[in-house]
Design an enzyme around this catalytic site. Structure first.
Site, PDB file in Angstrom:
ATOM      1  N   LYS A   1       0.860  -1.186   0.000  1.00 53.78           N
ATOM      2  CA  LYS A   1       0.000   0.000   0.000  1.00 53.78           C
ATOM      3  C   LYS A   1       0.893   1.232   0.000  1.00 53.78           C
ATOM      4  CE  LYS A   1      -3.148   2.463   3.083  1.00 53.78           C
ATOM      5  NZ  LYS A   1      -4.133   2.322   4.158  1.00 53.78           N
TER       6      LYS A   1
HETATM    7  C1  5RP Z   1      -2.003   4.695   7.985  1.00 54.55           C
HETATM    8  C2  5RP Z   1      -2.813   3.792   7.150  1.00 54.55           C
HETATM    9  C3  5RP Z   1      -4.191   4.161   6.904  1.00 54.55           C
HETATM   10  O1  5RP Z   1      -5.003   3.030   6.798  1.00 54.55           O
HETATM   11  C4  5RP Z   1      -4.355   4.882   5.624  1.00 54.55           C
HETATM   12  O2  5RP Z   1      -3.392   5.821   5.360  1.00 54.55           O
HETATM   13  C5  5RP Z   1      -5.706   5.421   5.630  1.00 54.55           C
HETATM   14  O3  5RP Z   1      -6.209   5.702   4.457  1.00 54.55           O
HETATM   15  P1  5RP Z   1      -6.508   7.207   4.078  1.00 54.55           P
HETATM   16  O4  5RP Z   1      -5.172   7.884   3.903  1.00 54.55           O
HETATM   17  O5  5RP Z   1      -7.227   6.989   2.770  1.00 54.55           O
HETATM   18  O6  5RP Z   1      -7.371   7.842   5.121  1.00 54.55           O
HETATM   19  O7  5RP Z   1      -2.387   2.774   6.689  1.00 54.55           O
HETATM   20  O8  5RP Z   1      -0.687   4.291   7.976  1.00 54.55           O
END
Ligand code: 5RP
Length: 264
Positions: free
Chosen positions: A173
């Site tokens: 991710k």
């Molecule tokens: C933090 C994460 C969060 O799940 C992620 O960043 C959240 O998603 P968004 O940025 O879309 O609110 O992994 O490290």
């Protein structure tokens, strides 16, 4: 790849489209009661039917998700810090694999902080988690967290994603960036994007669209869904982009029409 791992992967990433809309609501692990997640159950209940996978902490899972819901879980396994700390990169593993299995998760997620003070520690955390997950056939999602001092560009994100994949992560991710295709093309495993801070709905849909059209396997989006004026119409619009190749205009039109109907 063994049967159990393949099966879990196919629960996370829809095998029909090869894509995933993962709903991230794990923010509380270092942010506490994040805006939109104060009453997690109230936020989640209407969204769960439209998420392919749910990413959250074990405390959130136990307290806010009905075990009858048949939704694949991506369990956050790293933490140990908070927003009031100077350096967020000092994370450890916060859940045992035994407890993850007891919770019947499909995948486990952990953040790595490439280039930050605790880079070494977080990369070894990932390697350890992958070894344990491999023994149990559990999918590992590596989150490339970006320290304040790092630039979210293709060069840095390619480095972080590739390192995570080389260590054995099954999914990575990361953040969307210019020349995003370079990140995807140099990462041998599926890449999903975080949404980041809340932006206008149409801009968030464009972000999802740009990422998918440049090779992302999906989104792992949080704030741009649950902080939207209309979270359910927003996740439905994101789904159209991810699974149905909708254009930004088509998805935004859907968002607006669903939002209007909802208010009647
Ligand atoms: C933090 C994460 C969060 O799940 C992620 O960043 C959240 O998603 P968004 O940025 O879309 O609110 O992994 O490290």
């Amino acid at each position: 790849m063994d049967w159990g791992l393949k099966n879990r992967l196919s629960r996370i990433i829809n095998p029909k489209t090869g894509k995933v809309v993962m709903l991230a609501v794990d923010h509380g692990y270092f942010l506490g009661p994040t805006s939109g997640l104060e009453d997690l159950k109230k936020t989640l209940d209407p969204l769960i039917p439209y998420a392919d996978t749910l990413m959250l902490t074990r405390g959130a899972l136990r307290t806010a998700v009905n075990p009858d819901f048949n939704i694949p879980i991506m369990l956050r396994m790293s933490g140990g810090n908070s927003i009031v700390a100077d350096d967020l990169s000092n994370e450890g593993i916060t859940v045992s694999m035994e407890d993850a299995i007891r919770l019947n998760v499909s995948g486990v997620a952990l953040s790595v902080y490439v280039g930050s003070e605790y880079q070494h520690q977080t990369l070894l955390n990932l390697a350890k988690l992958i070894d344990e997950a491999n023994r149990c056939g559990i999918v590992v999602l590596a989150v490339t967290a970006v320290g304040k001092e790092m630039t979210r560009d293709a060069r840095y994100l390619s480095l972080a994603c590739r390192i995570a994949a080389e260590l054995g992560a099954h999914i990575v991710k990361t953040y969307y960036c210019d020349e995003f295709e370079k990140v995807v093309n140099t990462c041998p495993v599926p890449v999903v994007i975080a949404g980041g801070k809340k932006i206008e709905e149409k801009d968030a849909l464009k972000l999802a669209h740009d990422a998918i059209s440049r090779g992302a396997t999906g989104v792992d989006m949080g704030r741009n869904i649950f902080q939207s004026d209309a979270p359910v119409p927003m996740i439905k619009a994101v789904r159209q982009i991810v699974h149905k190749k909708a254009s930004v205009d088509e998805a935004f039109e859907l968002y607006n029409s669903l939002k209007k109907k909802r208010k009647k």
